[in-house]
Design a protein around this motif. Structure first.
Motif, PDB file in Angstrom:
ATOM      1  N   TYR A 156      34.577  43.144  35.180  1.00  0.00           N
ATOM      2  CA  TYR A 156      34.041  41.541  35.694  1.00  0.00           C
ATOM      3  C   TYR A 156      34.550  40.576  34.831  1.00  0.00           C
ATOM      4  O   TYR A 156      33.595  40.177  33.952  1.00  0.00           O
ATOM      5  CB  TYR A 156      32.508  41.656  36.000  1.00  0.00           C
ATOM      6  N   PRO A 157      35.458  39.734  34.833  1.00  0.00           N
ATOM      7  CA  PRO A 157      35.770  38.834  33.797  1.00  0.00           C
ATOM      8  C   PRO A 157      34.908  37.720  33.754  1.00  0.00           C
ATOM      9  O   PRO A 157      34.426  37.333  35.195  1.00  0.00           O
ATOM     10  CB  PRO A 157      37.369  38.317  34.540  1.00  0.00           C
ATOM     11  N   ASP A 158      34.336  37.367  33.003  1.00  0.00           N
ATOM     12  CA  ASP A 158      33.454  36.078  32.990  1.00  0.00           C
ATOM     13  C   ASP A 158      34.098  34.714  33.668  1.00  0.00           C
ATOM     14  O   ASP A 158      33.171  34.354  34.254  1.00  0.00           O
ATOM     15  CB  ASP A 158      33.416  35.786  31.416  1.00  0.00           C
ATOM     16  N   GLU A 159      35.234  34.620  33.655  1.00  0.00           N
ATOM     17  CA  GLU A 159      35.974  33.419  34.386  1.00  0.00           C
ATOM     18  C   GLU A 159      35.680  33.550  35.944  1.00  0.00           C
ATOM     19  O   GLU A 159      35.690  32.768  36.856  1.00  0.00           O
ATOM     20  CB  GLU A 159      37.482  33.288  34.003  1.00  0.00           C
ATOM     21  N   VAL A 160      35.833  34.945  36.406  1.00  0.00           N
ATOM     22  CA  VAL A 160      35.479  35.117  37.862  1.00  0.00           C
ATOM     23  C   VAL A 160      34.149  34.743  38.237  1.00  0.00           C
ATOM     24  O   VAL A 160      33.745  34.291  39.178  1.00  0.00           O
ATOM     25  CB  VAL A 160      35.765  36.429  38.122  1.00  0.00           C
ATOM     26  N   ARG A 161      33.351  35.580  37.289  1.00  0.00           N
ATOM     27  CA  ARG A 161      31.905  34.994  37.654  1.00  0.00           C
ATOM     28  C   ARG A 161      31.488  33.416  37.635  1.00  0.00           C
ATOM     29  O   ARG A 161      30.785  33.058  38.415  1.00  0.00           O
ATOM     30  CB  ARG A 161      30.892  35.713  36.482  1.00  0.00           C
ATOM     31  N   MET A 162      32.218  32.773  36.755  1.00  0.00           N
ATOM     32  CA  MET A 162      32.015  31.421  36.525  1.00  0.00           C
ATOM     33  C   MET A 162      32.484  30.500  37.853  1.00  0.00           C
ATOM     34  O   MET A 162      31.706  29.950  38.461  1.00  0.00           O
ATOM     35  CB  MET A 162      32.900  30.733  35.412  1.00  0.00           C
ATOM     36  N   VAL A 163      33.643  30.786  38.168  1.00  0.00           N
ATOM     37  CA  VAL A 163      34.304  30.246  39.367  1.00  0.00           C
ATOM     38  C   VAL A 163      33.342  30.627  40.709  1.00  0.00           C
ATOM     39  O   VAL A 163      33.018  29.670  41.558  1.00  0.00           O
ATOM     40  CB  VAL A 163      35.691  30.652  39.600  1.00  0.00           C
ATOM     41  N   CYS A 164      32.942  31.818  40.766  1.00  0.00           N
ATOM     42  CA  CYS A 164      32.159  32.425  41.997  1.00  0.00           C
ATOM     43  C   CYS A 164      30.698  31.755  42.188  1.00  0.00           C
ATOM     44  O   CYS A 164      30.153  31.372  43.034  1.00  0.00           O
ATOM     45  CB  CYS A 164      32.263  33.827  42.220  1.00  0.00           C
ATOM     46  N   GLU A 165      30.176  31.520  40.857  1.00  0.00           N
ATOM     47  CA  GLU A 165      28.956  30.933  40.817  1.00  0.00           C
ATOM     48  C   GLU A 165      28.826  29.349  40.757  1.00  0.00           C
ATOM     49  O   GLU A 165      28.119  28.943  41.661  1.00  0.00           O
ATOM     50  CB  GLU A 165      28.430  31.112  39.227  1.00  0.00           C
ATOM     51  N   ALA A 166      30.045  28.565  40.642  1.00  0.00           N
ATOM     52  CA  ALA A 166      29.966  27.383  40.642  1.00  0.00           C
ATOM     53  C   ALA A 166      30.231  26.946  42.141  1.00  0.00           C
ATOM     54  O   ALA A 166      29.693  25.947  42.627  1.00  0.00           O
ATOM     55  CB  ALA A 166      31.183  26.908  40.196  1.00  0.00           C
ATOM     56  N   PHE A 167      30.680  27.750  42.992  1.00  0.00           N
ATOM     57  CA  PHE A 167      30.958  27.516  44.299  1.00  0.00           C
ATOM     58  C   PHE A 167      30.416  28.186  45.201  1.00  0.00           C
ATOM     59  O   PHE A 167      30.325  28.121  46.586  1.00  0.00           O
ATOM     60  CB  PHE A 167      32.621  27.387  44.639  1.00  0.00           C
ATOM     61  N   GLY A 168      29.424  29.049  44.677  1.00  0.00           N
ATOM     62  CA  GLY A 168      28.451  29.753  45.779  1.00  0.00           C
ATOM     63  C   GLY A 168      29.169  31.000  46.447  1.00  0.00           C
ATOM     64  O   GLY A 168      28.659  31.147  47.823  1.00  0.00           O
ATOM     65  N   LEU A 169      29.986  31.509  45.783  1.00  0.00           N
ATOM     66  CA  LEU A 169      30.854  32.764  46.459  1.00  0.00           C
ATOM     67  C   LEU A 169      30.431  33.975  46.262  1.00  0.00           C
ATOM     68  O   LEU A 169      30.226  34.250  44.839  1.00  0.00           O
ATOM     69  CB  LEU A 169      32.209  32.467  46.288  1.00  0.00           C
TER      70      LEU A 169
END
Length: 344
Positions: A253-266
């Motif tokens: 689970y890359p941190d950058e994937v978590r970040m983008v999905c968190e940012a846009f509620g995905l």
């Protein structure tokens, strides 16, 4: 209105069975969840064929668009266990496209194909009203291989282990980080945003699939495109007629994937994930497959197993909930993408 690839119900009602002349040499015909068609050439040889459209987007470099064109098409052949060898493509352009832009696109396609050892053997390029951005109307990738090496998403068997490479939502994170970069930089560290943008180079499963196949013991492979990892797992289970249980807490689970999905509620497991390869492997072979992937610097982990009971297809989420595997009615990437276009 749903955006993206049609679902299984629409495929059955609109497309299934309308495949022209019946030919017994077609051993893998068009079907949902299967990445390419396969033709038996006789003598233990098969022809594998896959086709995809590719479109560009604001803030995506033309060179990246060209590389996507080749890797996305080639990935659909590689997951069948055969190395891509030939391709054609149709490049459809707005009438006012500068010739320098065309040179950049064509050169990047050439370089990406050369890098994968693929020969470009034909295609079409032209200017057409109605197109607002360069579009690949279709890239078709071909390969000839040994029938005994063929792998399809329908090959998973009870007892197999399930492997995921790179983690979920790779394509989602890369594309939204490019399109909505300013929004992310306003809330998150610049270095993490840069890592998300750099995932554009991971939107391919050619190396993943060829490395896994070379390790031996692979029974099925499928790249997690629209509908994400959740949809891809369901498609393997459905095509193979098996059950499946997986655990999200076991994902890379890359941190950058978590970040983008968190940012846009995905929801990361439901978002488009070209670059994330799902593999089923016979018991005892997972370590060899993961080791071969590691040598290619591709992160991977065992996330679950294949079951005999086809009625049980579940994912244990990181928060402890259990959800049924199914193709999402709407991939959450698309609304976030079009919202970004409106803001661009």
């Amino acid at each position: 209105m749903k955006i993206g690839k049609i679902d299984e119900t629409a495929f059955r009602s609109l497309i299934k069975g309308k495949f022209g002349r019946r030919d017994p040499s077609v051993i893998v015909p068009p079907m949902t969840g299967v990445d390419a068609g396969v033709i038996d050439l006789g003598g233990g040889r098969v022809l594998v064929v896959a086709e995809d459209p590719i479109f560009t987007m604001p803030r995506l470099p033309l060179e990246t668009f060209g590389r996507f064109t080749v890797h996305i098409g080639a990935s659909d052949v590689a997951v069948m266990g055969v190395r891509p060898r030939y391709m054609t493509y149709s490049l459809l352009l707005p009438p006012d496209t500068p010739h320098d832009d065309i040179r950049r696109i064509v050169h990047s396609i050439h370089e990406a194909a050369r890098g994968l050892g693929i020969a470009i053997v034909g295609g079409h390029t032209g200017f057409y009203p109605g197109f607002t951005a360069p579009t690949i109307g279709g890239i078709t990738v071909f390969a000839v291989g040994r029938k005994k090496d063929l792998v399809t998403p329908a090959g998973a068997r009870p007892g197999d282990e399930v492997i995921l490479t790179k983690g979920p939502a790779i394509e989602t994170a890369a594309l939204l980080a490019a399109l909505r970069e300013e929004e992310l930089r306003a809330k998150y560290p610049a270095a993490l945003v840069d890592k998300a943008k750099a995932l554009d180079k991971a939107i391919t499963v050619v190396d993943d699939a060829l490395a896994a196949a070379a390790a031996g013991g692979v029974t099925a492979m499928h790249d997690a495109t629209e509908g994400g990892v959740m949809g891809g797992l369901f498609e393997i289970a459905s095509a193979s007629g098996v059950g499946m249980e997986v655990d999200e807490s076991l994902f890379v689970y890359p941190d950058e994937v978590r970040m983008v999905c968190e940012a846009f509620g995905l929801d990361p497991v439901r978002a488009i994930a070209e670059g994330s390869l799902l593999i089923t492997v016979r018991p005892g072979r997972s370590a060899a497959v993961i080791g071969r992937l590691k040598r290619k610097r591709i992160a991977a982990s065992v996330i679950g197993r294949v079951l005999r009971d086809r009625r049980k297809r579940t994912m244990r989420r990181s928060d402890g909930r259990t959800e049924e595997l199914k193709v999402p009615e709407q991939d959450p990437f698309w609304p976030a993408f079009f919202e970004g276009l409106d803001r661009a």
